[in-house]
Design a protein around this motif. Structure first.
Motif, PDB file in Angstrom:
ATOM      1  N   ASP A 183       0.752  -1.185  -0.044  1.00  0.00           N
ATOM      2  CA  ASP A 183      -0.057  -0.036  -0.009  1.00  0.00           C
ATOM      3  C   ASP A 183       0.893   1.261   0.044  1.00  0.00           C
ATOM      4  OD1 ASP A 183       0.813  -0.419   2.763  1.00  0.00           O
ATOM      5  OD2 ASP A 183      -0.944   0.287   3.453  1.00  0.00           O
ATOM      6  N   ARG A 184       2.270   1.278   0.405  1.00  0.00           N
ATOM      7  CA  ARG A 184       3.038   2.309   0.288  1.00  0.00           C
ATOM      8  C   ARG A 184       3.200   3.006  -1.261  1.00  0.00           C
ATOM      9  NH1 ARG A 184       7.384  -1.317   1.121  1.00  0.00           N
ATOM     10  NH2 ARG A 184       8.914  -1.565  -0.442  1.00  0.00           N
ATOM     11  N   LEU A 185       2.832   1.990  -2.087  1.00  0.00           N
ATOM     12  CA  LEU A 185       2.610   2.430  -3.508  1.00  0.00           C
ATOM     13  C   LEU A 185       2.105   3.817  -3.662  1.00  0.00           C
ATOM     14  CD1 LEU A 185       3.379   2.189  -6.772  1.00  0.00           C
ATOM     15  CD2 LEU A 185       1.286   0.800  -6.690  1.00  0.00           C
ATOM     16  N   LEU A 186       0.942   4.029  -2.957  1.00  0.00           N
ATOM     17  CA  LEU A 186       0.162   5.148  -3.236  1.00  0.00           C
ATOM     18  C   LEU A 186       0.714   6.369  -2.557  1.00  0.00           C
ATOM     19  CD1 LEU A 186      -3.406   3.647  -2.294  1.00  0.00           C
ATOM     20  CD2 LEU A 186      -2.289   3.776  -4.486  1.00  0.00           C
ATOM     21  N   LYS A 187       1.846   6.349  -1.979  1.00  0.00           N
ATOM     22  CA  LYS A 187       2.218   7.721  -1.297  1.00  0.00           C
ATOM     23  C   LYS A 187       3.745   7.796  -1.468  1.00  0.00           C
ATOM     24  CE  LYS A 187       2.269   5.193   3.064  1.00  0.00           C
ATOM     25  NZ  LYS A 187       1.654   5.329   4.556  1.00  0.00           N
ATOM     26  N   SER A 188       4.394   6.761  -2.343  1.00  0.00           N
ATOM     27  CA  SER A 188       5.965   6.740  -2.582  1.00  0.00           C
ATOM     28  C   SER A 188       6.167   7.811  -3.893  1.00  0.00           C
ATOM     29  CB  SER A 188       6.456   5.314  -2.895  1.00  0.00           C
ATOM     30  OG  SER A 188       5.926   4.895  -4.092  1.00  0.00           O
ATOM     31  N   PRO A 189       7.536   8.243  -4.215  1.00  0.00           N
ATOM     32  CA  PRO A 189       8.454   7.942  -3.003  1.00  0.00           C
ATOM     33  C   PRO A 189       8.272   9.288  -1.754  1.00  0.00           C
ATOM     34  CG  PRO A 189       9.111   9.459  -5.049  1.00  0.00           C
ATOM     35  CD  PRO A 189       7.909   8.834  -5.179  1.00  0.00           C
ATOM     36  N   ARG A 211       5.597  12.725  -2.604  1.00  0.00           N
ATOM     37  CA  ARG A 211       4.723  11.536  -2.319  1.00  0.00           C
ATOM     38  C   ARG A 211       3.423  11.513  -3.565  1.00  0.00           C
ATOM     39  NH1 ARG A 211       2.877  10.440   3.484  1.00  0.00           N
ATOM     40  NH2 ARG A 211       1.481  12.444   3.306  1.00  0.00           N
ATOM     41  N   GLY A 212       3.283  10.431  -3.813  1.00  0.00           N
ATOM     42  CA  GLY A 212       2.177   9.775  -4.902  1.00  0.00           C
ATOM     43  C   GLY A 212       2.733   9.993  -6.279  1.00  0.00           C
ATOM     44  N   PHE A 249       5.032  16.274 -11.198  1.00  0.00           N
ATOM     45  CA  PHE A 249       3.860  15.847 -10.165  1.00  0.00           C
ATOM     46  C   PHE A 249       3.916  16.501  -8.849  1.00  0.00           C
ATOM     47  CE2 PHE A 249       1.337  13.100  -7.235  1.00  0.00           C
ATOM     48  CZ  PHE A 249       0.101  13.112  -7.757  1.00  0.00           C
ATOM     49  N   LYS A 250       3.101  16.961  -8.354  1.00  0.00           N
ATOM     50  CA  LYS A 250       2.947  17.896  -6.818  1.00  0.00           C
ATOM     51  C   LYS A 250       1.848  17.732  -6.334  1.00  0.00           C
ATOM     52  CE  LYS A 250       2.205  21.956  -9.438  1.00  0.00           C
ATOM     53  NZ  LYS A 250       2.403  21.572 -10.708  1.00  0.00           N
ATOM     54  N   GLU A 251       0.946  16.641  -6.591  1.00  0.00           N
ATOM     55  CA  GLU A 251      -0.429  16.621  -5.866  1.00  0.00           C
ATOM     56  C   GLU A 251      -0.406  15.895  -4.581  1.00  0.00           C
ATOM     57  OE1 GLU A 251      -3.226  17.923  -6.878  1.00  0.00           O
ATOM     58  OE2 GLU A 251      -2.727  18.218  -8.855  1.00  0.00           O
ATOM     59  N   GLY A 252       0.223  14.851  -4.389  1.00  0.00           N
ATOM     60  CA  GLY A 252       0.540  14.274  -2.949  1.00  0.00           C
ATOM     61  C   GLY A 252      -0.049  12.907  -2.952  1.00  0.00           C
ATOM     62  N   LYS A 253      -0.043  12.479  -1.887  1.00  0.00           N
ATOM     63  CA  LYS A 253      -0.365  10.702  -1.799  1.00  0.00           C
ATOM     64  C   LYS A 253      -1.863  10.744  -2.202  1.00  0.00           C
ATOM     65  CE  LYS A 253      -2.240  10.909   2.731  1.00  0.00           C
ATOM     66  NZ  LYS A 253      -2.162  10.182   4.437  1.00  0.00           N
ATOM     67  N   PHE A 254      -2.137   9.321  -2.883  1.00  0.00           N
ATOM     68  CA  PHE A 254      -3.307   9.091  -3.179  1.00  0.00           C
ATOM     69  C   PHE A 254      -4.059   8.190  -2.159  1.00  0.00           C
ATOM     70  CE2 PHE A 254      -1.181   9.725  -7.166  1.00  0.00           C
ATOM     71  CZ  PHE A 254      -2.285   9.987  -8.084  1.00  0.00           C
ATOM     72  N   LEU A 255      -5.327   8.231  -1.871  1.00  0.00           N
ATOM     73  CA  LEU A 255      -5.904   8.009  -0.829  1.00  0.00           C
ATOM     74  C   LEU A 255      -6.286   6.562  -1.193  1.00  0.00           C
ATOM     75  CD1 LEU A 255      -8.216  10.890  -0.120  1.00  0.00           C
ATOM     76  CD2 LEU A 255      -5.949  10.189   1.115  1.00  0.00           C
ATOM     77  N   GLU A 256      -7.050   5.633  -0.103  1.00  0.00           N
ATOM     78  CA  GLU A 256      -7.208   4.195  -0.220  1.00  0.00           C
ATOM     79  C   GLU A 256      -8.143   3.517  -1.263  1.00  0.00           C
ATOM     80  OE1 GLU A 256      -8.876   4.418   3.811  1.00  0.00           O
ATOM     81  OE2 GLU A 256      -6.911   3.560   4.748  1.00  0.00           O
ATOM     82  N   THR A 257      -8.768   4.402  -1.806  1.00  0.00           N
ATOM     83  CA  THR A 257      -9.795   3.937  -3.030  1.00  0.00           C
ATOM     84  C   THR A 257     -10.028   4.865  -4.029  1.00  0.00           C
ATOM     85  OG1 THR A 257     -11.782   2.726  -3.499  1.00  0.00           O
ATOM     86  CG2 THR A 257     -11.997   4.308  -1.818  1.00  0.00           C
ATOM     87  N   GLY A 258     -10.004   4.511  -5.295  1.00  0.00           N
ATOM     88  CA  GLY A 258     -10.260   5.590  -6.288  1.00  0.00           C
ATOM     89  C   GLY A 258     -10.322   4.984  -7.551  1.00  0.00           C
TER      90      GLY A 258
END
Length: 414
Positions: free
Chosen positions: A136-142, A146-147, A241-250
């Motif tokens: 799940d860290r894929l959604l907020k890496s590196p 993040r993201g 890219f500069k939006e930030g991490k992705f959340l748990e579902t999308g």
């Protein structure tokens, strides 16, 4: 559309076990497949070892036909058989784009990053459906941006003509025997009947996301959106890219992304105690897994809380701290996330109190298989240490088994 599958990074066959609801092995050591999915090709190769234990396990259970033990980087993707569904659990790596090539060749990522091999398969075979699994860290890496890595993946899928859905699923919240959080990604070509149903309408994460239908949620929280169409191409996403991490579902449709935090609709617990009970008929002798008295203090230290002063390579002093862990395990709960170090003298290994032995002991390889919802003795083709490693590296096959009926219906409707 036929139920044909190509499996990348196959390991010991977790996706196949799940899709074909495999729960046992016959007298000739072959898997008894109860499902309708035809695996037309599978690739498993471990570059760091001479012995190919995972591949040998896979082919013992499924035979040698159409199974590849070649480095995926070297596989001619055009020669992979046509298929309806591409599956794979791939490593979380740095997905940044190495360079932009000529317009004829497009954009390439760094060599050795396995996601780019997935892309090459999609370019060559135009797989209608894709099901992937990752940490799940894929959604907020590196950590530095993040993201970005997941945004690179989404933009790649968009450029190849796919819609994407994802969900972080904790198996332990859905009546499975392990608290294991992993992100599952479902991509489907834009021109499919299934995709047409969600075109041109306002996306609803509860209604339109396949995972939230199968693994119900109480509610979606903090729904956010972003537009990947603001980026010219994958290279632009990689660099800017500069939006930030992705959340748990999308979901992503035509480059437009909505995503949200979720609260799971928790289902009954499948406890570690139940696993220990089931395993009794398969574990002939568990004495060898008992904790030796001379190592008990070491285990207590590893599992206990710590505050240790350390010095970094540049001379900076800092305090390393970690909290205590249950010792022995709380067997009335699902098992903790199993790691590849399971079974070794390591803080993350599970230690249980065996009521029949009246001793503390490690989990057996069969118990690890049952926690990952594989058939018992699935990995008995290899040494014990490798059996633990394979299960630490595998997915919870029950998640795939639960997705399977819906996936079958979607593909057969094409």
């Amino acid at each position: 559309m036929k139920l044909t599958v190509a499996e990348l990074f196959a390991g010991v066959g977790g996706f196949r076990v799940g899709l074909n609801h495999i729960s046992e092995i016959d007298l000739e050591n072959r898997a008894i497949e109860k499902g309708d999915w035809e695996f037309v090709w599978a690739n498993q190769y471990e570059p760091s070892t001479k012995a190919q234990h995972a591949f040998n396990c896979y082919t013992t259970r499924f035979g040698l036909e159409n199974h590849s033990n070649e480095d995926i980087n070297k596989v001619n993707k055009d020669e992979i058989p046509d298929h309806s569904l591409l599956v794979g659990g791939f490593p979380c790596q740095d997905y940044s784009v190495a360079r932009s090539l000529s317009n004829e060749q497009g954009i390439e990522g760094k060599k050795g990053v396995l996601f780019w091999d997935i892309k090459e398969v999609l370019v060559a075979k135009k797989s209608p459906f894709v099901l992937l699994e990752n940490v799940d860290r894929l959604l907020k890496s590196p950590a530095s941006r993040r993201g970005r890595d997941f945004a690179v993946m989404l933009k790649t899928f968009d450029e190849l003509g796919y819609y994407v859905q994802w969900r972080v699923i904790n198996a332990g919240e859905y009546a499975m025997p392990q608290k294991r959080r992993r992100v599952f990604i479902f991509a489907h070509k834009k021109n499919l009947n299934y995709s047409w149903k969600i075109q041109g309408q306002k996306l609803d994460i509860n209604r339109d996301n396949i995972f939230n239908d199968i693994f119900p949620i109480e509610k979606a929280l903090e729904i956010e959106s972003l537009d990947l169409n603001e980026y010219k191409d994958v290279l632009d996403v990689s660099n800017n890219f500069k939006e930030g991490k992705f959340l748990e579902t999308g979901m992503m449709v035509d480059g437009n992304v909505i995503h949200a935090r979720v609260s799971a609709k928790v289902e009954p617990i499948f406890s570690l105690e139940k696993i220990l009970s089931i395993s009794r008929k398969y574990n002939a002798d568990v004495e060898e897994y008992a904790i030796e008295k001379e190592k008990l203090n070491k285990w207590e230290y590893l599992k206990g809380s710590k505050r240790i002063e350390r010095t970094s390579s540049n001379g900076h002093s800092y305090i390393y701290s970690e909290g205590s862990m249950a010792f022995p395990e709380k067997i009335e709960e699902p098992a903790r996330t199993m790691l590849t170090s399971e079974g070794t003298l390591n803080r993350s290994s599970h230690i249980v109190f065996d009521r029949e032995m009246k001793k503390l002991r490690k989990l057996t390889p069969v118990e690890c298989e049952l926690i990952q919802m594989f058939p018992p003795n699935w990995t008995d083709t290899m040494p014990k240490r490798n059996r633990y490693f394979m299960m630490g590296n595998a997915l919870v096959t029950g998640i795939i088994a639960r997705i399977e009926p819906k996936l079958k219906k979607i593909i057969e409707s094409e």
